[in-house]
Design an enzyme around this catalytic site. Structure first.
Site, PDB file in Angstrom:
ATOM      1  N   CYS A 105       0.834  -1.202   0.000  1.00  0.00           N
ATOM      2  CA  CYS A 105       0.000   0.000   0.000  1.00  0.00           C
ATOM      3  C   CYS A 105       0.871   1.256   0.000  1.00  0.00           C
ATOM      4  O   CYS A 105       1.517   1.555  -0.999  1.00  0.00           O
ATOM      5  CB  CYS A 105      -0.967  -0.034   1.183  1.00  0.00           C
TER       6      CYS A 105
ATOM      7  N   HIS B 213      -3.603  -5.256   0.073  1.00  0.00           N
ATOM      8  CA  HIS B 213      -3.124  -5.791   1.357  1.00  0.00           C
ATOM      9  C   HIS B 213      -3.230  -7.315   1.329  1.00  0.00           C
ATOM     10  O   HIS B 213      -4.223  -7.887   1.815  1.00  0.00           O
ATOM     11  CB  HIS B 213      -3.956  -5.231   2.520  1.00  0.00           C
TER      12      HIS B 213
ATOM     13  N   GLU C  50      -1.893  -9.520   3.110  1.00  0.00           N
ATOM     14  CA  GLU C  50      -1.830 -10.175   4.426  1.00  0.00           C
ATOM     15  C   GLU C  50      -3.199 -10.582   4.941  1.00  0.00           C
ATOM     16  O   GLU C  50      -3.333 -11.503   5.746  1.00  0.00           O
ATOM     17  CB  GLU C  50      -1.146  -9.265   5.452  1.00  0.00           C
TER      18      GLU C  50
END
Length: 574
Positions: free
Chosen positions: A399, A515, A517
């Protein structure tokens, strides 16, 4: 539908989220379909406007919901896909009730906390509990509800009252309460103290809820005499007092609960349709936890960020790194570096802190710059990116980390100064903070067949990942960067937003606007993080040369955890 309410006492942050996730995991291992709801008593509509120092990271769901980090635990443990309505706050409840009042739905009646607010809470829970969260679309059989905060807090009183009524509405055989409490052990005496738990349970019972299981958080296993004392003063059997002591890995918590007969008790208490048979899923969790403890080789990653004083600020990032480290058979060491400590102003004011930060960075095997808002520490992040680029160290920017990597390249390679590289997105409303970003699952199209990240994703044409950002790299400048070796290998569907960057002639220099994750799982590590760990461990090139397959030795050690979670429930990336 069976409902399991998890409440907490004595202190907040006691581990209710992990315990709720673990209860769901052991029930799912028995073949049940499980969903989860997190209730936060604060007045905020959602977690989107929080500083990470308030409640940890803001977790983002497929539908764009900005929610509490505990929903990330639910998704990772249970391998499910939740929605924003699985996170209920006081603000959302009051907003829905006030909207009904404005429409005239209450037909002129006085709108009160009881019954209108409490009824709204019960209706929300009953409705959301039946929404499928698995890829097979099957309606859940069990709903685990975590009530945030601590019993006795003023803001949680309407929720406690709602569930006091709820237990009679759904009948006793369909509702049970797990109370998580603290058993402190002062260093001065070394004795485990039960009084905080006694007081917490007494207060809960005074509010109309009697715990069926008392889960005691402690540093070491509960002594038998302590367990019997809690049983006597809290009106439960000794078998209903469960010890949840500190363990080396959160993967061991479901095993801890299983060993103490939690499944057997819930099966009897709630008449669950469970066959009492060996559960392979939990055996694989044990193998995974054991293997994690046996790892010998180390890999260190420098996490350069703004909120490094609280590890919960980067919970999903840390979990993604752990999943990837386990996959490459290395023990992970995360070196937290406050990005401001790398800047020259720190050298002038606090030289020791400055040199310590740079020593951490230079001794790491890889560099990660995660997302985050605000200008503080931006210069330090760019210095870390510059170091990773020049030293050929594995780097991943997420990001804001990707945007700063582009800015660093523009400044130090293209020689630009004062040029606007990162721009406001057209749809961003600067006057309204909550829910105005580009949120949720979006598609990224790979534009290059030779992209390293594309290969790590399985040589697919596109991926669907979760986003949360207000700004983007100016697409009109794309060709300037690509002429000098910084390739924009991924774009959005319209080709208007730059999603993935890769640097030519570098071991691993990748930036992603999304993102990744948030969708990482223990058995399916996020590809960008997996690539970072492979490169940091010196295994990336061999992995790519073998067609993105682990070596037979690593594969043999890693696949043992593959059945740990039902694979069909993982969101499939095409």
């Amino acid at each position: 539908m069976k409902y399991i309410l998890v409440t907490g006492g004595v202190i907040s942050g006691i581990g209710k989220g992990i315990i709720a996730s673990s209860v769901g995991t052991i029930l799912k291992s028995c073949g049940l379909h499980v969903t989860a709801i997190k209730i936060d008593p604060y007045i905020n509509i959602d977690a989107g406007t929080f500083s990470p120092y308030e409640h940890g990271e803001v977790f983002v769901l497929d539908d764009g919901g900005e929610v509490d980090l505990d929903l990330g635990n639910y998704e990772r443990f249970l391998d499910i896909c939740l929605t924003k309505d699985n996170n209920l706050t006081t603000g959302r409840i009051y907003q829905s009730v006030i909207n009904k009042e404005r429409r005239g739905d209450y037909l002129g009646k006085t709108v009160q906390v009881v019954p209108h607010i409490t009824d709204a809470i019960q209706e929300w829970v009953m409705k959301q509990a039946r929404i499928s969260v698995d890829s097979d679309g099957v309606e859940p059989q069990v709903c685990v509800i975590e009530l945030g905060g601590t019993v006795g807090d003023i803001e949680s009183m309407p929720f406690i009252e709602a569930f006091r009524q709820f237990q009679f509405k759904v009948k006793k055989e369909n509702f049970c309460n797990i109370h998580v409490s603290l058993v402190p052990q002062p260093n001065t005496t070394g004795e485990q103290k039960t009084k905080p738990t006694q007081n917490s349970v007494r207060e809960l019972r005074g509010l109309g809820l009697s715990p069926d299981l008392i889960m005691c958080r402690c540093t070491s296993p509960l002594e038998t005499a302590v367990k019997e004392k809690i049983s006597m003063f809290c009106h439960v059997e000794p078998t209903q007092v469960i010890c949840v002591h500190d363990v080396s890995s959160v993967y061991r918590v479901p095993l801890l609960l299983e060993d103490q007969g939690v499944v057997s008790y819930l099966c009897q208490r709630l008449s669950l349709p469970i066959e009492m048979r060996p559960r392979k899923m939990l055996a694989k969790w044990k193998e995974m936890a054991d293997r994690s403890a046996r790892l010998l080789e180390h890999v260190s990653i420098a996490l350069v960020g703004k909120y490094t004083k609280l590890s919960d600020s980067y919970t999903s990032v840390i979990k993604a790194l752990e999943h990837s480290a386990l996959a490459v058979n290395h023990k992970l060491e995360v070196k937290y570096i406050d990005s401001a400590d790398l800047e020259t102003t720190t050298l002038q004011n606090e030289p020791v802190k400055y040199h310590e930060a740079w020593q951490k960075l230079c001794s790491s095997h890889g560099v990660l710059v995660p997302g985050g808002f605000g200008v503080r520490g931006t210069e330090g992040k760019m210095l870390a990116i510059n170091w990773a680029r020049k030293q050929n160290k594995p780097f991943l920017g997420v990001c804001l980390g990707m945007q700063l990597a582009v800015c660093e390249f523009a400044r130090n390679v293209l020689g630009w100064e004062g040029k606007t590289i990162v721009i406001d997105m057209p749809e961003h409303n600067p006057g309204q903070m909550g829910g105005t970003m580009r949120l949720g699952k979006r598609r990224t199209i790979f534009k290059s067949s030779t992209s390293v990240l594309r290969k790590l994703y399985g040589d697919v044409e596109y991926v669907d990942e979760r986003h949360r950002h207000r700004f983007e790299v100016n697409p009109e400048l794309k060709h300037h960067f690509e002429k000098r070796g910084l390739q924009f290998v991924g774009e959005d569907v319209e080709g208007e937003r730059m999603e993935v960057i890769e640097l030519d002639d570098h071991c691993y220099f990748v930036g992603v606007q999304f993102h990744p994750e948030f969708t990482s799982r223990p058995i399916k590590p996020s590809p960008p993080y997996f690539g970072l760990l492979l490169a940091a461990a010196g295994k990336l090139q061999s992995y790519l040369a073998k067609g993105c397959r682990l070596s037979p030795r690593l594969l043999q050690q890693y696949v043992i955890i593959a059945p740990a979670i039902t694979i069909k429930a993982i969101p499939v990336r095409h």
